[in-house]
Design an enzyme around this catalytic site. Structure first.
Site, PDB file in Angstrom:
ATOM      1  CE  LYS A 266      -3.233  -2.403   3.447  1.00 30.38           C
ATOM      2  NZ  LYS A 266      -3.149  -2.574   4.558  1.00 30.38           N
ATOM      3  N   GLY A 267       2.041   0.835   0.421  1.00 31.03           N
ATOM      4  CA  GLY A 267       2.920   2.584   0.669  1.00 31.03           C
ATOM      5  C   GLY A 267       3.194   3.222  -0.045  1.00 31.03           C
TER       6      GLY A 267
ATOM      7  CG  ASP B 125       6.618   3.008   0.109  1.00 28.20           C
ATOM      8  OD1 ASP B 125       6.684   1.750  -0.715  1.00 28.20           O
ATOM      9  OD2 ASP B 125       5.999   2.898   1.052  1.00 28.20           O
TER      10      ASP B 125
ATOM     11  CG  ASP C  46      14.376  -1.332   5.025  1.00 25.59           C
ATOM     12  OD1 ASP C  46      14.848  -1.766   5.411  1.00 25.59           O
ATOM     13  OD2 ASP C  46      13.776  -0.614   5.662  1.00 25.59           O
TER      14      ASP C  46
ATOM     15  CE  LYS D 154      15.098   3.056   6.544  1.00 24.28           C
ATOM     16  NZ  LYS D 154      14.032   2.387   7.594  1.00 24.28           N
TER      17      LYS D 154
ATOM     18  CG  PHE E  82      10.526   2.489  11.837  1.00 26.89           C
ATOM     19  CD1 PHE E  82      10.687   1.259  11.503  1.00 26.89           C
ATOM     20  CD2 PHE E  82       8.837   3.335  11.129  1.00 26.89           C
ATOM     21  CE1 PHE E  82       9.330   0.198  10.987  1.00 26.89           C
ATOM     22  CE2 PHE E  82       7.764   2.182  11.422  1.00 26.89           C
ATOM     23  CZ  PHE E  82       8.288   0.952  10.808  1.00 26.89           C
TER      24      PHE E  82
ATOM     25  CG  ASP F  59       2.357   0.682   7.130  1.00 27.40           C
ATOM     26  OD1 ASP F  59       3.399  -0.067   7.041  1.00 27.40           O
ATOM     27  OD2 ASP F  59       1.752   0.287   8.256  1.00 27.40           O
TER      28      ASP F  59
ATOM     29  NE  ARG G 146      -0.569   2.200   5.075  1.00 30.78           N
ATOM     30  CZ  ARG G 146       0.574   1.697   4.443  1.00 30.78           C
ATOM     31  NH1 ARG G 146       1.367   1.610   4.090  1.00 30.78           N
ATOM     32  NH2 ARG G 146       0.295   0.353   5.335  1.00 30.78           N
TER      33      ARG G 146
HETATM   34  C1  PRP Z   1       7.391  -1.072   2.492  1.00 34.76           C
HETATM   35  C2  PRP Z   1       7.237  -0.740   1.286  1.00 34.76           C
HETATM   36  C3  PRP Z   1       8.454  -1.514   0.150  1.00 34.76           C
HETATM   37  C4  PRP Z   1       8.947  -2.845   0.718  1.00 34.76           C
HETATM   38  C5  PRP Z   1      10.641  -1.940   0.907  1.00 34.76           C
HETATM   39  O1  PRP Z   1       6.318  -1.933   2.002  1.00 34.76           O
HETATM   40  O2  PRP Z   1       6.051   0.050   0.536  1.00 34.76           O
HETATM   41  O3  PRP Z   1       7.367  -2.524  -0.760  1.00 34.76           O
HETATM   42  O4  PRP Z   1       8.490  -2.659   2.581  1.00 34.76           O
HETATM   43  O5  PRP Z   1      10.845  -3.493   1.741  1.00 34.76           O
HETATM   44  P1  PRP Z   1      12.165  -4.208   1.596  1.00 34.76           P
HETATM   45  O6  PRP Z   1      13.104  -2.783   0.611  1.00 34.76           O
HETATM   46  O7  PRP Z   1      13.261  -3.935   3.412  1.00 34.76           O
HETATM   47  O8  PRP Z   1      11.549  -5.594   1.242  1.00 34.76           O
HETATM   48  P2  PRP Z   1       5.198  -3.401   3.564  1.00 34.76           P
HETATM   49  O9  PRP Z   1       5.652  -4.734   3.149  1.00 34.76           O
HETATM   50  O10 PRP Z   1       5.453  -2.146   4.566  1.00 34.76           O
HETATM   51  O11 PRP Z   1       3.767  -3.017   3.302  1.00 34.76           O
HETATM   52  P3  PRP Z   1       3.045  -1.785   3.040  1.00 34.76           P
HETATM   53  O12 PRP Z   1       3.674  -0.592   1.627  1.00 34.76           O
HETATM   54  O13 PRP Z   1       2.132  -1.677   2.669  1.00 34.76           O
HETATM   55  O14 PRP Z   1       3.164  -0.995   4.192  1.00 34.76           O
END
Ligand code: PRP
Length: 182
Positions: free
Chosen positions: A45-46, A102, A105, A133, A154, A161, A167
């Site tokens: 969703k991010g 978004d 990480d 990041k 964070f 979120d 969000r």
């Molecule tokens: C977050 C973000 C990315 C992912 C990146 O999504 O939107 O898709 O984490 O992290 P990574 O590089 O460590 O894989 P999340 O799984 O938190 O779901 P969300 O988008 O619904 O918040």
């Protein structure tokens, strides 16, 4: 009354800084994808806030489609397992695809998704992330466009979120550690 800002340590990127950068990216895409009718693939969703602003900063025809992937559950550490909860509706064979994220990480989510999409035979496949990041990278990901490099804190807001909250903060903020360590 509880205000979300009380849980925030400080603002890292203001709404104005974000909008300026999104505008620059929109101009780049408008030039590079003129007459290519790209499909912007957003990983929910991010990325929904970034995608909403980015697509309106693009002045040439494009379409949008969505995937839902999750590797975090309710916690703050990647589980290392990427679950595809919703796949694309669009057949991307022969299409010019820009994945719009978004944040990259650990890279686990995006390395998995880029491999999966590449196997479907797009004409081109590139990745734009608002935030990168690098300190947390576990899996290699080729990123074509980065909005901002960010420190290992964070982050919440502008679509990001913690446990589905924050969000809707318009800026990107650093969450107080006591909120997620509680
Ligand atoms: C977050 C973000 C990315 C992912 C990146 O999504 O939107 O898709 O984490 O992290 P990574 O590089 O460590 O894989 P999340 O799984 O938190 O779901 P969300 O988008 O619904 O918040």
């Amino acid at each position: 009354m509880s205000d979300m800002r009380d849980q925030v340590e400080r603002t890292l990127l203001t709404q104005a800084q974000i909008q300026k950068r999104v505008g620059e990216l929109g101009q780049i895409f408008s030039r590079e994808y003129a007459d290519k009718n790209p499909v912007l693939v957003s990983v929910l969703k991010g990325a929904f806030v970034f995608l909403a602003d980015l697509c309106r900063a693009i002045s040439v025809p494009c379409s949008v489609d969505f995937m839902i992937a999750s590797s975090y559950g309710a916690g703050t550490e990647t589980s290392g397992q990427v679950k595809i909860i919703k796949d694309l509706d669009t057949d991307i064979r022969g299409r010019h695809v820009i994945v719009v994220e978004d944040i990259v990480d650990s890279g686990v989510t995006l390395s998995h998704i880029m491999d999966m999409l590449q196997k479907r035979g797009p004409a081109s496949l590139r990745l734009a992330t608002l935030l990168d990041k690098p300190a947390r990278r576990q899996a290699h990901v080729d990123i074509d466009w980065i909005g901002f490099q960010v420190p290992d804190a964070f982050l919440v807001g502008y679509g990001l979120d913690y446990a589905e909250k924050y969000r809707n903060i318009p800026d990107i903020c650093i969450l107080k550690p006591e909120v997620y360590q509680a």
